[in-house]
Design a protein around this motif. Structure first.
Motif, mmCIF file in Angstrom:
data_model
loop_
_atom_site.group_PDB
_atom_site.id
_atom_site.type_symbol
_atom_site.label_atom_id
_atom_site.label_comp_id
_atom_site.label_asym_id
_atom_site.label_seq_id
_atom_site.Cartn_x
_atom_site.Cartn_y
_atom_site.Cartn_z
ATOM 1 N N LYS A 273 0.882 -1.176 0.000
ATOM 2 C CA LYS A 273 0.000 0.000 0.000
ATOM 3 C C LYS A 273 0.918 1.224 0.000
ATOM 4 N N ILE A 274 1.048 1.871 -1.153
ATOM 5 C CA ILE A 274 2.014 2.960 -1.296
ATOM 6 C C ILE A 274 1.306 4.316 -1.320
ATOM 7 N N PRO A 275 1.688 5.216 -0.407
ATOM 8 C CA PRO A 275 1.087 6.561 -0.408
ATOM 9 C C PRO A 275 1.735 7.435 -1.472
ATOM 10 N N VAL A 276 1.419 7.136 -2.740
ATOM 11 C CA VAL A 276 2.088 7.827 -3.852
ATOM 12 C C VAL A 276 1.723 9.314 -3.878
ATOM 13 N N GLY A 277 2.726 10.141 -4.096
ATOM 14 C CA GLY A 277 2.519 11.584 -4.208
ATOM 15 C C GLY A 277 3.848 12.214 -4.585
ATOM 16 N N ALA A 278 3.824 13.503 -4.915
ATOM 17 C CA ALA A 278 5.066 14.173 -5.342
ATOM 18 C C ALA A 278 6.186 13.900 -4.338
ATOM 19 N N GLY A 279 7.310 13.400 -4.834
ATOM 20 C CA GLY A 279 8.498 13.201 -4.001
ATOM 21 C C GLY A 279 8.313 12.247 -2.830
ATOM 22 N N TYR A 280 7.392 11.290 -2.951
ATOM 23 C CA TYR A 280 7.023 10.470 -1.780
ATOM 24 C C TYR A 280 8.163 9.610 -1.232
ATOM 25 N N GLN A 281 9.221 9.416 -2.016
ATOM 26 C CA GLN A 281 10.335 8.586 -1.510
ATOM 27 C C GLN A 281 11.510 9.425 -0.990
ATOM 28 N N ILE A 282 11.388 10.752 -1.109
ATOM 29 C CA ILE A 282 12.508 11.616 -0.695
ATOM 30 C C ILE A 282 12.880 11.403 0.776
ATOM 31 N N PRO A 283 11.881 11.238 1.690
ATOM 32 C CA PRO A 283 12.262 11.038 3.101
ATOM 33 C C PRO A 283 13.217 9.847 3.301
ATOM 34 N N PHE A 284 13.133 8.843 2.421
ATOM 35 C CA PHE A 284 14.063 7.702 2.540
ATOM 36 C C PHE A 284 15.488 8.131 2.197
ATOM 37 N N ALA A 285 15.623 8.883 1.112
ATOM 38 C CA ALA A 285 16.958 9.348 0.697
ATOM 39 C C ALA A 285 17.566 10.230 1.787
ATOM 40 N N GLU A 286 16.683 11.040 2.380
ATOM 41 C CA GLU A 286 17.101 11.969 3.429
ATOM 42 C C GLU A 286 17.610 11.203 4.655
ATOM 43 N N ARG A 287 16.835 10.210 5.036
ATOM 44 C CA ARG A 287 17.167 9.461 6.261
ATOM 45 C C ARG A 287 18.426 8.599 6.076
ATOM 46 N N VAL A 288 18.532 7.929 4.937
ATOM 47 C CA VAL A 288 19.713 7.094 4.686
ATOM 48 C C VAL A 288 20.960 7.974 4.658
ATOM 49 N N ARG A 289 20.842 9.128 3.999
ATOM 50 C CA ARG A 289 21.979 10.056 3.900
ATOM 51 C C ARG A 289 22.436 10.514 5.285
ATOM 52 N N ARG A 290 21.446 10.852 6.122
ATOM 53 C CA ARG A 290 21.757 11.387 7.450
ATOM 54 C C ARG A 290 22.247 10.290 8.396
ATOM 55 N N GLU A 291 21.556 9.152 8.403
ATOM 56 C CA GLU A 291 21.860 8.133 9.429
ATOM 57 C C GLU A 291 22.966 7.160 9.020
ATOM 58 N N ALA A 292 23.143 6.948 7.715
ATOM 59 C CA ALA A 292 24.224 6.042 7.300
ATOM 60 C C ALA A 292 25.421 6.839 6.780
ATOM 61 N N ASN A 293 25.246 8.156 6.711
ATOM 62 C CA ASN A 293 26.336 9.030 6.292
ATOM 63 C C ASN A 293 26.931 8.622 4.942
ATOM 64 N N ILE A 294 26.064 8.437 3.968
ATOM 65 C CA ILE A 294 26.482 8.038 2.623
ATOM 66 C C ILE A 294 25.678 8.885 1.617
ATOM 67 N N PRO A 295 26.286 9.275 0.498
ATOM 68 C CA PRO A 295 25.510 10.012 -0.514
ATOM 69 C C PRO A 295 24.306 9.206 -0.989
ATOM 70 N N THR A 296 23.210 9.923 -1.306
ATOM 71 C CA THR A 296 22.003 9.243 -1.784
ATOM 72 C C THR A 296 21.449 9.942 -3.029
ATOM 73 N N ALA A 297 20.632 9.175 -3.757
ATOM 74 C CA ALA A 297 19.829 9.747 -4.839
ATOM 75 C C ALA A 297 18.372 9.616 -4.427
ATOM 76 N N ALA A 298 17.605 10.686 -4.672
ATOM 77 C CA ALA A 298 16.160 10.655 -4.438
ATOM 78 C C ALA A 298 15.483 10.410 -5.776
ATOM 79 N N VAL A 299 14.434 9.587 -5.758
ATOM 80 C CA VAL A 299 13.724 9.251 -6.997
ATOM 81 C C VAL A 299 12.244 9.069 -6.703
ATOM 82 N N GLY A 300 11.430 9.316 -7.700
ATOM 83 C CA GLY A 300 10.002 9.068 -7.553
ATOM 84 C C GLY A 300 9.186 10.333 -7.576
ATOM 85 N N LEU A 301 8.469 10.557 -8.681
ATOM 86 C CA LEU A 301 7.608 11.725 -8.846
ATOM 87 C C LEU A 301 8.310 13.038 -8.504
ATOM 88 N N ILE A 302 9.518 13.166 -9.013
ATOM 89 C CA ILE A 302 10.198 14.461 -8.987
ATOM 90 C C ILE A 302 10.094 14.969 -10.422
#
Ligand SMILES: Cc1cc2nc3c(=O)[nH]c(=O)nc-3n(C[C@H](O)[C@H](O)[C@H](O)COP(=O)(O)O)c2cc1C
Length: 356
Positions: A273-302
């Protein structure tokens, strides 16, 4: 402040801006061989100003194709047409990347525009699919054969050989496809992996296949070139793979020489059940970048330049990958440069300069 048109250095490779063409199956290959369609499709987006152009999922073995028309890199004969495309992409200032993939239990399907749906039967040229456990994706898919440890080792080797060929073809970046319910993701998720050997059960066991693949690829892929991994950050299903596990895995991948995580989601279960909407996966890129300290790419309805620029400016991701917006407009990057007032970054080829 870092913005959308600032170059990004990954190892020795400098990507001219933060815009990547997300991998997109074109169902236009012949026996895994890239065709003129791929040259025009990928080449146009290099001319259109994107910084990174990643091929569609390229199968590391024939039974790992999603459809019969998928791109492949399991044979030396696949190298030459890809090398031609890569030379063109590089000539136009973009970085060519390849997505190395195995479709697992979701292999041997029809093209999306075929009338028939689901798995192609043997009599129509389909093949037996494989997975960590004999659980089909859904009722319209066949029950996969459970891979033996020796067969698993064989697929790790296939990724390694594919990496050697990728380098020979002139790719400057590899993305391992560990998302969207394909083989590697099937090992990661407890919903599709019910093995009782060293590849199933604990987090360490479920991630073993991917870690082995990354190690094998890193052994042969130049130290000077970046290795990236696409993950489905959540299955969007209770009891499935989670964002917390993604963060933990991203830390491990970083220590294995992975340079960027491409943060997607879903694709493993028909129950998602995916809450699809503009940029809906960006929070994942943000969190992985911050918590794993690794560069990320954001994708999905950008889709909008200002949105893409905001993601980079606010440090929510290091790159944005676009798929459908790039199908609509091969010149999305050039148009975004103009829209954001960075006309000097539009990277317009001299043949087209009079239009800008
Ligand atoms: C035609 C098409 C083919 C795709 N093929 C792939 C693929 O080969 N590998 C992959 O990881 N994702 C694939 N995707 C997913 C995209 O890379 C992307 O993650 C998704 O479309 C969301 O981005 P968007 O909203 O910008 O389209 C495909 C998407 C489309 C539309």
């Amino acid at each position: 402040m870092t913005h959308l048109f600032e170059p990004l250095a990954l190892r020795s490779v400098t990507i001219r801006n933060r815009i990547g063409v997300s991998p997109m199956c074109q169902y236009s290959a012949e026996n895994g061989m890239a065709t003129d369609w791929h040259l025009v499709h990928l080449g146009a987006r290099a001319v259109g100003g994107a910084g990174l152009i990643i091929t569609e999922a390229a199968a590391v073995e024939a039974r790992g194709r999603i459809s019969r028309e998928d791109l492949g890199i399991w044979n030396d004969a696949h190298i030459e047409p890809l090398a031609r495309i890569n030379a063109f992409i590089r000539e136009h200032g973009a970085v060519p990347g390849i997505q190395l993939a195995h479709a697992g239990r979701k292999a041997s399907t029809y093209r999306p525009w075929d009338v028939k749906r689901g798995c192609v039967p043997d009599r129509e040229g389909g093949w037996t699919v494989v997975a960590p456990s004999p659980i089909p994706f859904s009722d319209s898919y066949s029950v996969p054969n459970e891979l033996t440890p020796a067969q698993i080792a064989g697929i790790v080797d296939a990724f390694k050989s594919a990496a050697v060929r990728s380098q020979q073809a002139g790719f400057q970046l590899i993305e391992i496809h560990a998302a969207h319910g394909y083989l590697i993701h099937e090992f990661l998720s407890p919903l599709s992996n019910q093995r009782v050997d060293s590849y199933g059960g604990s987090f360490e066991n479920r991630t073993r296949f991917l870690i082995k693949i990354c190690r094998a690829v890193r052994e042969v892929w130049s130290e000077a070139l970046p290795l990236t991994v696409r993950l489905s950050c959540t299955d969007w299903v209770e009891g499935g793979w989670t964002i917390e596990e993604t963060v933990e895995l991203a830390r491990l991948l970083k220590s294995e020489g992975v340079d960027l995580i491409d943060c997607s989601s879903g694709g493993l279960s028909a129950q998602q059940k995916i809450p699809v909407g503009a940029g809906y996966q960006i929070p994942f890129a943000e969190r992985v970048r911050r918590e794993a300290n690794i560069p990320t790419a954001a994708v999905g309805l950008i889709t909008e330049p200002t949105h893409a620029d905001e993601i980079i400016r606010n440090g929510r991701a290091d790159m944005v990958f676009l798929a459908r917006a790039m199908l609509r407009d091969a010149y999305w990057a050039a148009h975004a440069a103009v829209a954001l007032g960075h006309k000097e970054h539009a990277a317009v080829p001299p043949q087209y300069l009079r239009a800008y």
